[in-house]
Design a protein around this motif. Sequence first.
Motif, short mmCIF file in Angstrom:
data_model
loop_
_atom_site.label_atom_id
_atom_site.label_comp_id
_atom_site.label_asym_id
_atom_site.label_seq_id
_atom_site.Cartn_x
_atom_site.Cartn_y
_atom_site.Cartn_z
N THR A 55 0.84 -1.20 0.00
CA THR A 55 0.00 0.00 0.00
C THR A 55 0.88 1.26 0.00
O THR A 55 2.12 1.16 0.08
N GLY A 56 0.22 2.41 -0.08
CA GLY A 56 0.90 3.66 -0.43
C GLY A 56 1.74 4.34 0.64
O GLY A 56 1.43 5.45 1.05
N SER A 57 2.79 3.70 1.04
CA SER A 57 3.73 4.29 2.00
C SER A 57 5.08 4.50 1.33
O SER A 57 5.47 3.72 0.45
N ILE A 58 5.78 5.49 1.81
CA ILE A 58 7.12 5.77 1.31
C ILE A 58 8.04 4.55 1.51
O ILE A 58 9.03 4.39 0.81
N THR A 72 -2.04 -1.26 -4.24
CA THR A 72 -3.07 -0.22 -4.33
C THR A 72 -2.60 0.83 -5.34
O THR A 72 -1.42 0.85 -5.74
N ALA A 100 -2.20 3.96 -4.72
CA ALA A 100 -1.21 4.82 -4.07
C ALA A 100 0.16 4.14 -4.04
O ALA A 100 1.20 4.79 -4.24
N PHE A 123 4.70 4.97 -5.66
CA PHE A 123 6.02 4.91 -5.01
C PHE A 123 6.97 3.96 -5.75
O PHE A 123 8.11 4.30 -6.00
N THR A 151 -0.50 1.08 5.18
CA THR A 151 -0.78 2.49 5.49
C THR A 151 -1.82 2.58 6.60
O THR A 151 -2.58 1.62 6.85
N ALA A 152 -1.89 3.77 7.21
CA ALA A 152 -2.95 4.04 8.19
C ALA A 152 -4.30 3.82 7.49
O ALA A 152 -5.23 3.24 8.05
N ASN A 153 -4.34 4.26 6.24
CA ASN A 153 -5.58 4.14 5.46
C ASN A 153 -6.05 2.69 5.34
O ASN A 153 -7.21 2.36 5.64
N ALA A 162 3.76 1.16 8.38
CA ALA A 162 4.86 2.14 8.23
C ALA A 162 4.20 3.47 7.95
O ALA A 162 3.42 3.59 7.00
N MET A 163 4.45 4.41 8.78
CA MET A 163 3.79 5.73 8.61
C MET A 163 4.45 6.76 9.52
O MET A 163 5.26 6.41 10.38
C1 LIG Z 1 5.12 11.21 -0.15
C2 LIG Z 1 4.04 10.47 0.61
C3 LIG Z 1 4.39 9.55 1.54
C4 LIG Z 1 3.43 8.84 2.25
N1 LIG Z 1 3.80 7.91 3.18
C5 LIG Z 1 2.87 7.28 3.90
C6 LIG Z 1 3.25 6.35 4.86
O1 LIG Z 1 4.44 6.04 5.08
N2 LIG Z 1 2.29 5.72 5.58
C7 LIG Z 1 0.97 5.99 5.40
O2 LIG Z 1 0.14 5.42 6.10
N3 LIG Z 1 0.57 6.89 4.46
C8 LIG Z 1 1.49 7.52 3.71
N4 LIG Z 1 1.09 8.42 2.77
C9 LIG Z 1 -0.34 8.67 2.56
C10 LIG Z 1 -0.99 7.57 1.74
O3 LIG Z 1 -0.32 7.38 0.50
C11 LIG Z 1 -2.46 7.90 1.49
O4 LIG Z 1 -3.15 7.85 2.72
C12 LIG Z 1 -3.10 6.96 0.51
O5 LIG Z 1 -4.47 7.29 0.36
C13 LIG Z 1 -2.97 5.50 0.96
O6 LIG Z 1 -3.67 4.67 0.04
P1 LIG Z 1 -3.65 3.10 0.18
O7 LIG Z 1 -3.82 2.77 1.61
O8 LIG Z 1 -4.83 2.66 -0.66
O9 LIG Z 1 -2.38 2.65 -0.42
C14 LIG Z 1 2.04 9.13 2.03
C15 LIG Z 1 1.70 10.05 1.06
C16 LIG Z 1 2.67 10.74 0.36
C17 LIG Z 1 2.26 11.76 -0.66
#
Ligand SMILES: Cc1cc2nc3c(=O)[nH]c(=O)nc-3n(C[C@H](O)[C@H](O)[C@H](O)COP(=O)(O)O)c2cc1C
Length: 413
Positions: free
Chosen positions: A18-21, A45, A47, A51, A96-98, A128-129
Amino acid sequence: MPDESVGLKQKQILFCITGSIAAYKVCEIIRLLRKEGAVVQVMMTDAAQKFVGPATFAALTGREVLTELFPVSPKAGLEHIELSLEEDAIVVAPATANVICKAAGGVADDLVTTTLSVCEQPTLFVPAMNSRMWQNPATAEAVTKLRARGIKVLNPEHGPLASLHEGEGRLPAAGKILNAIRELFNIPQPLRGKQVLVTAGPTREALDPVRYISNRSSGRMGYAIAESARDMGAEVTLIAGPTALPDVPEVMLKPVVSAQDMAVAVAETITTIHPDFIFMAAAVSDYTLENPKTEKIKRGTDDLRLSLSPTTDILRSIRGTSDAIIVAFALETENGEAEARRKMETKDTDFIVLNYANEEGAGFEVPTNRVVIFSKNGEKLEIPKDRKDRIAREIIRFVLNHKSAGHYRASKK
Ligand SMILES: Cc1cc2nc3c(=O)[nH]c(=O)nc-3n(C[C@H](O)[C@H](O)[C@H](O)COP(=O)(O)O)c2cc1C
């Protein structure tokens, strides 16, 4: 049902990214899982794909990466439902938290969350967040809910975050994640939290810049011990002389060449990791040339006499420097049992593993071995000829089962 005989081999793992760095960090974890024989299917995902691109994971897994709940050309079946039957376990990393909050609330609005809402396999979330996201009451509540349902959620680690702030939110180290995955499969972890030092392979004693004295050790037995100890949850440091073997994933390798290098590396490692167990499987040269020539020795007509002197006896040299349980290896050609017991006594080790150099399918250079292991307390186990990885597990099990027999030096754990 505990299944330690095969580790992660052939295990089917659905790996949701999922969308974490931290998405780039799981490339290494997937590589390690594949190296250990797991079959990994990646799902991402939208997101996550911002990355790291799916092409990276397709190449790492040798499989198409699943990203769409509604693909342009849908297959006849429903992929998320099929996966709920095919896979053995699910790992969401980085989580992600999401995705944590969505999974806790039963939201199913993309391929990953829809699959999570269908699948009942053992599941691991590796968050990881940013630390504030981790501490957010909504995230904390979601984590509690998931755990209450029997889903495993690792705590993130404390340290510098992507934002350069310090806090709790980092993706845990690869070894921790892999051990948590092993736990999903009930692979026993009797060495969890233990530090294990293993020596392996031959040493080389230089005669001149191009020649050396060595022995036929392949290093296989020591490498197998290192791998088995890792599978049982230990943090393993492997000090190895020159071998042709591939590195053991997740094991810290310290390459050495000579007996003296090995003695120094063992002493240093003892002071840095404070091992709980030391397995001395290396075939260390007993003799070395004190002053190797700095130029190549030329062919001559006279006999060439080399004067060799004894190397440091590593087992003796570490006596009193470590509280570890020490397991020595003895490779004998005759009077094996008597020699092994004598070595255990004189070198004050807790166990000794006897193997034979002159037996087919045992000892050096072969993938199999036959050993007898003795404890100081007089217990003995004969392990019939088998693959070295299985022999390694039996040796470690014997050590774990007999280490508390109450015959160790007072300082022993
Ligand atoms: C540069 C960047 C870094 C991010 N890193 C994180 C992260 O480490 N952990 C996290 O929970 N969300 C992080 N986010 C936010 C998530 O990408 C965002 O909540 C997204 O909707 C998650 O979607 P997903 O859970 O469907 O992958 C980051 C966003 C950006 C722009």
